[in-house]
Structures are given as structure tokens and as C-alpha cells.
Write a protein that holds these residues in place. Structure first.
Motif, short mmCIF file in Angstrom:
data_model
loop_
_atom_site.label_atom_id
_atom_site.label_comp_id
_atom_site.label_asym_id
_atom_site.label_seq_id
_atom_site.Cartn_x
_atom_site.Cartn_y
_atom_site.Cartn_z
N VAL A 152 6.82 10.08 -4.32
CA VAL A 152 8.27 10.01 -4.53
C VAL A 152 8.88 9.03 -3.52
N ILE A 153 8.38 9.07 -2.30
CA ILE A 153 8.86 8.14 -1.27
C ILE A 153 8.53 6.70 -1.66
N VAL A 154 7.37 6.48 -2.25
CA VAL A 154 7.01 5.13 -2.70
C VAL A 154 8.07 4.61 -3.68
N ARG A 155 8.52 5.48 -4.57
CA ARG A 155 9.55 5.07 -5.54
C ARG A 155 10.83 4.63 -4.83
N THR A 156 11.11 5.20 -3.68
CA THR A 156 12.29 4.82 -2.90
C THR A 156 12.02 3.55 -2.09
N LEU A 157 10.81 3.44 -1.57
CA LEU A 157 10.48 2.30 -0.71
C LEU A 157 10.37 0.98 -1.48
N VAL A 158 9.86 1.01 -2.70
CA VAL A 158 9.63 -0.24 -3.43
C VAL A 158 10.93 -1.04 -3.59
N PRO A 159 12.03 -0.45 -4.06
CA PRO A 159 13.27 -1.25 -4.15
C PRO A 159 13.77 -1.72 -2.78
N LEU A 160 13.56 -0.90 -1.76
CA LEU A 160 13.97 -1.26 -0.41
C LEU A 160 13.20 -2.49 0.07
N VAL A 161 11.90 -2.51 -0.16
CA VAL A 161 11.09 -3.67 0.25
C VAL A 161 11.52 -4.90 -0.54
N ARG A 162 11.84 -4.72 -1.80
CA ARG A 162 12.30 -5.86 -2.61
C ARG A 162 13.57 -6.47 -2.02
N VAL A 163 14.54 -5.63 -1.71
CA VAL A 163 15.81 -6.12 -1.18
C VAL A 163 15.63 -6.72 0.21
N LEU A 164 15.04 -5.96 1.13
CA LEU A 164 14.90 -6.47 2.49
C LEU A 164 13.91 -7.62 2.56
N GLY A 165 12.94 -7.65 1.66
CA GLY A 165 12.01 -8.77 1.61
C GLY A 165 12.72 -10.07 1.22
N ARG A 166 13.69 -9.95 0.33
CA ARG A 166 14.46 -11.13 -0.06
C ARG A 166 15.44 -11.55 1.03
N LEU A 167 16.03 -10.57 1.71
CA LEU A 167 17.01 -10.88 2.76
C LEU A 167 16.34 -11.38 4.04
N GLY A 168 15.14 -10.87 4.32
CA GLY A 168 14.39 -11.34 5.47
C GLY A 168 14.84 -10.80 6.82
N TRP A 169 15.57 -9.69 6.85
CA TRP A 169 15.98 -9.15 8.15
C TRP A 169 15.57 -7.69 8.33
N SER A 170 14.34 -7.41 8.05
CA SER A 170 13.87 -6.02 8.10
C SER A 170 13.37 -5.59 9.49
#
Length: 167
Positions: A52-70
Motif C-alpha cells: 500500500v505504501i508503494v502505491r503512495t510512493l510511486v506518484p511521489l517519486v514521479r513528482v519529486l523526480g521531475r522537480l529534482g529537489w528530493s
């Protein structure tokens, strides 16, 4: 590791989970697990919750991966590890006691189905997006993880805890 292999890992985990629950007696579900403070029933819930956490993390990685400030985000999460571990522990205690095992099996199936659908439709560019992770939160979090790594994390977490079951 490629998308097909990750999909197969997810399916193996689903089948393993079904087998574990089917073979578990009421008594064995109440028994303490090895190396955790959870009962087997609570640990089974926690194993599903990892996906269930993976389902939450995937969109987060997509957004922060594009923004580059994680990096700062990961550092802030690392600083909050105490409350995270408490919520993680208590949430699995509560979820494992309140949800019947049949409901946990349904949650596992729906979550794996959703992850497999998302994985099949993700582009190679999306799967390659990365972000920094709070490594103090979980032994399988690495300093930087890709979207594909996050999909794999769920099964690493599952297998780790499967070895702690005392069913």
C-alpha cells in the motif's frame, strides 16, 4: 531487473500471501512473530501495508523526480523517523487486529492488481525517475531510488517479514 520480472515478483508475493493465510490457524495468527513485537496476524497486515505504501510512493517519486529537489525532503523525513516508526508500529497493530484476514487478502489482491496495472503502463522514462529516500525509515530504502526500485521495494519488504512469521 526489468518490468516483467517485477510483475512476476508481485504475482509470486500474492500467491505466497494467499498460501500463508490459508495455512494459518487461529492459534498461529495470535503467536508472536520472530524479531518483531507484532503477532503473526499483525505482521501479515504489515506485509500488505508495505505494498500500500508503494502505491503512495510511486506518484511521489514521479513528482519529486521531475522537480529534482528530493534531497531536502528525504532529510526532513529522516529527521522524523521516531514518529514514523511509532505510527508504523501502532498502525500495523491496529490494522492487524481490526481487519479480518479475509479483508487483508482482498486488500493484498487489489493492491497488487493496481501496482501491476500501473507498472505495465509506465514509460521507461517514468520508471527511471529517481528521488532521495529517508534511509533510516527502512533497511531497503537506498539513498536514491527510481520508480522501478520502489516497485521492487514492496517485495523486498514482504520477503524480509515473511521470514519473521512463525506460522
Amino acid at each position: 531487473m526489468d518490468v516483467r520480472q517485477v510483475e512476476q515478483e508481485l504475482e509470486r508475493a500474492r500467491r505466497t500471501f494467499h498460501d500463508l493465510v490459508a495455512q494459518a490457524s487461529a492459534e498461529s495468527l495470535r503467536r508472536r512473530s520472530a524479531g518483531t513485537r507484532w503477532t503473526n496476524r499483525q505482521l501479515l497486515y504489515h506485509m500488505v501495508f508495505g505494498y500500500v505504501i508503494v502505491r503512495t510512493l510511486v506518484p511521489l517519486v514521479r513528482v519529486l523526480g521531475r522537480l529534482g529537489w528530493s534531497r531536502r525532503f528525504a532529510a526532513a523525513l529522516d529527521a522524523c523517523r521516531g514518529p514514523f516508526h511509532l505510527v508504523n508500529y501502532l498502525g500495523s497493530c491496529l490494522g492487524g487486529q481490526l481487519l479480518p484476514t479475509g479483508a487483508v487478502v482482498i486488500l493484498m489482491d487489489r493492491t497488487i492488481d493496481a501496482l501491476q496495472r500501473q507498472l505495465r503502463t509506465a514509460s521507461p522514462g517514468t520508471l527511471a525517475l529517481t528521488m532521495h529516500f529517508p534511509t533510516s525509515w527502512d533497511p531497503y530504502f537506498t539513498p536514491t531510488m527510481s520508480v522501478l526500485d520502489v516497485y521492487r521495494y514492496g517485495t523486498q519488504h514482504f520477503e524480509h517479514h515473511r521470514r519473521q512469521l512463525t506460522l
